[in-house]
Every structure is written in C-alpha cells, then in structure tokens.
Design a protein around this motif. Sequence first.
Motif, PDB file in Angstrom:
ATOM      1  N   GLY A   1      47.444  34.936  37.634  1.00 46.04           N
ATOM      2  CA  GLY A   1      47.876  35.137  36.253  1.00 46.04           C
ATOM      3  C   GLY A   1      46.710  35.230  35.293  1.00 46.04           C
ATOM      4  N   ILE A   2      45.732  34.345  35.473  1.00 44.47           N
ATOM      5  CA  ILE A   2      44.542  34.368  34.618  1.00 44.47           C
ATOM      6  C   ILE A   2      43.778  35.671  34.795  1.00 44.47           C
ATOM      7  N   ALA A   3      43.628  36.103  36.053  1.00 40.24           N
ATOM      8  CA  ALA A   3      42.876  37.329  36.332  1.00 40.24           C
ATOM      9  C   ALA A   3      43.587  38.555  35.769  1.00 40.24           C
ATOM     10  N   GLU A   4      44.893  38.634  35.955  1.00 40.31           N
ATOM     11  CA  GLU A   4      45.640  39.809  35.499  1.00 40.31           C
ATOM     12  C   GLU A   4      45.678  39.899  33.978  1.00 40.31           C
ATOM     13  N   ALA A   5      45.713  38.758  33.313  1.00 43.08           N
ATOM     14  CA  ALA A   5      45.738  38.756  31.846  1.00 43.08           C
ATOM     15  C   ALA A   5      44.339  38.867  31.245  1.00 43.08           C
ATOM     16  N   GLY A   6      43.300  38.680  32.070  1.00 45.73           N
ATOM     17  CA  GLY A   6      41.932  38.768  31.577  1.00 45.73           C
ATOM     18  C   GLY A   6      41.540  37.621  30.665  1.00 45.73           C
ATOM     19  N   LEU A   7      42.120  36.440  30.902  1.00 41.01           N
ATOM     20  CA  LEU A   7      41.789  35.283  30.080  1.00 41.01           C
ATOM     21  C   LEU A   7      40.460  34.678  30.540  1.00 41.01           C
ATOM     22  N   ALA A   8      39.774  34.062  29.594  1.00 35.89           N
ATOM     23  CA  ALA A   8      38.483  33.445  29.888  1.00 35.89           C
ATOM     24  C   ALA A   8      38.297  32.239  28.982  1.00 35.89           C
ATOM     25  N   SER A   9      37.196  31.536  29.159  1.00 37.68           N
ATOM     26  CA  SER A   9      36.888  30.394  28.312  1.00 37.68           C
ATOM     27  C   SER A   9      36.568  30.874  26.897  1.00 37.68           C
ATOM     28  N   PRO A  10      36.846  30.043  25.886  1.00 42.28           N
ATOM     29  CA  PRO A  10      37.446  28.706  25.963  1.00 42.28           C
ATOM     30  C   PRO A  10      38.959  28.780  26.102  1.00 42.28           C
ATOM     31  N   ALA A  11      39.468  28.073  27.074  1.00 39.17           N
ATOM     32  CA  ALA A  11      40.900  28.073  27.327  1.00 39.17           C
ATOM     33  C   ALA A  11      41.316  26.726  27.899  1.00 39.17           C
TER      34      ALA A  11
ATOM     35  N   VAL B   1      57.527  36.863  30.177  1.00 45.96           N
ATOM     36  CA  VAL B   1      57.111  37.519  31.408  1.00 45.96           C
ATOM     37  C   VAL B   1      55.750  36.945  31.781  1.00 45.96           C
ATOM     38  N   PRO B   2      55.574  36.407  32.993  1.00 45.65           N
ATOM     39  CA  PRO B   2      54.379  35.633  33.293  1.00 45.65           C
ATOM     40  C   PRO B   2      53.040  36.315  33.105  1.00 45.65           C
ATOM     41  N   VAL B   3      52.837  37.519  33.639  1.00 43.80           N
ATOM     42  CA  VAL B   3      51.472  38.020  33.710  1.00 43.80           C
ATOM     43  C   VAL B   3      51.305  39.429  33.167  1.00 43.80           C
ATOM     44  N   ASP B   4      52.149  39.870  32.274  1.00 45.58           N
ATOM     45  CA  ASP B   4      51.986  41.165  31.638  1.00 45.58           C
ATOM     46  C   ASP B   4      51.126  40.968  30.399  1.00 45.58           C
ATOM     47  N   ALA B   5      49.855  41.362  30.490  1.00 52.29           N
ATOM     48  CA  ALA B   5      48.916  41.048  29.406  1.00 52.29           C
ATOM     49  C   ALA B   5      49.311  41.667  28.084  1.00 52.29           C
TER      50      ALA B   5
END
Length: 269
Positions: free
Chosen positions: A234-244, A260-264
């Motif tokens: 989920g983190i990878a597909e949404a492109g999330l990064a620190s700070p989180a 919807v869980p991982v639709d960025a």
Amino acid sequence: MNNDTPSSFITGRCTLVGAGPGDPELLTVKAVKAIQAATVLLVDDLVNDEIVQAYARPGARIVHVGKRGGCKSTPQAFIERLMITAVREGETVVRLKGGDPFIFGRGGEEVEHLREAGIECTVVNGITAGLAAVTALGVPLTHRDHAQGVVFVTGHAKTGAGAAEDPTDWRALAATAYNARLTLVIYMGVSGAGHIERELLQGLPGDTPVAVIQHASLPHQRHIATTLGNLQNGIAEAGLASPAVIVVGDVLRGLAAAEVPVDADKFGT
C-alpha cells in the motif's frame, strides 16, 4: 566562559519547545510566547517555516539544525554544544522541535546534557504527530468498543556501537496489542514497513486495519487506509514517504471500510 562556569553565573536560559505536527495553528500559547522571547532559535527540519517567520523576534539568530529521518542530520553532540554555549553567553535559547520534545524528539537526551552542564531548562509540550494524524482522519486512538489503550513506538532502530539489531520485539508487541486491544502508532516506520508488517503478522490478523498518514495536519497531507497484510504494498503503490505515521488497530475499521485502500488518486485530506 569555560565548561566549569558555576550555574549561579549563567545568565542565559533554554527552553525545549514542541512545534507540533506542522500546522502553525496547532501551536500552544506557551510555545508562541517562548519563540517570541528567544534570541537564539535552533530549529529542526520538520518545523514549519511559517512558524519561525510568524513568531521569531526581529534580530533573533536562527540556526537550522537538520534532524530528519533517512537524511543527513546535524550531529546531536554539535546541537547540544550549541545550546550550552549560547546559554553561557547569556542568550535566551529555544530548541524548536517538531511534534513534542519528549516523544521521539531526543528531548530527554538534551535535558540530561544541559543539566550536566549546570543548566536547567523548561519544556513546552507540542501536539505529537501520532495524535494529529489520526485526528485529521476523524479517528480516535482509543475507543471503548475497539481500543483500551495506545502504544507509541519508533520503527527506526538506534544505530551505532552497542545498538541492538532490532530493539523492538514486534512479535511480542503484536501479541500484546491483540490481547489487550491496543492501538499501535508507529513513528519513522515507512522505510522498514516490510519488516514491521511481517513481524506484526505473527500476532495480529492480516485484515487488521492500518492507516499511513504523511505530512499530518498540513495542506498536502496524504494517507492510505489499508490492512496490515497489505502495508508495504500500500505504501509503495501510493508513493508515500517520510515523514509519515503508521497506525494499526481496530479503531480504524470505519475508515478502512469507507475508502479504497491503495488507489493513490483517491488519497488526500
């Protein structure tokens, strides 16, 4: 002045101030007063620039001492020497830190070093990111039906000589969270999300709700609502990064069901 200056001759003072998660409006009144009074401000990277621009007094010396996970940071020993030197020179020093100084902000270490130098300091609490992150989603950390407590834990292991390979026993923590009905709030865990996911799955079901919130409280806040078994993907597909901040627990069930869980493209405030 030298390092043996008696405390009775020290005319400066130091305050550790929590700047909160980022939104300047979440500052406490006491924090604002301390910032306005400072002649020297030592500012962490995660502190919103708007706070310094709005409240620092004209002529104040502002020193940016970068402290951001995963990036090159100013050595802690250097920051502590700056604080001590400035106080001994008679300055009113504010160490301005993101979130709360005493929650993963190394405030405890700084207080210890100041006291060893004969300097007492004041601490002004700030709203920590783990609290602001879930509040921004309209979710509580505790709930009589879902969670009887909350655990704040770092996902970033201490490094260097003598450090444990993995100081957090994630499996034991997962079992405790399951049996005691606790919400887990994990700071600095994005880079180690795969390891955290695998370890927590030894004690928590794969469908345990999870939220990951980046840039909590700021206009560009983003988040995902997913499950523990899909945390890393989920983190990878949404492109999330620190700070989180990663939040794990049943208090998120309503949020997870609504998104919807991982639709960025669907993420945001």
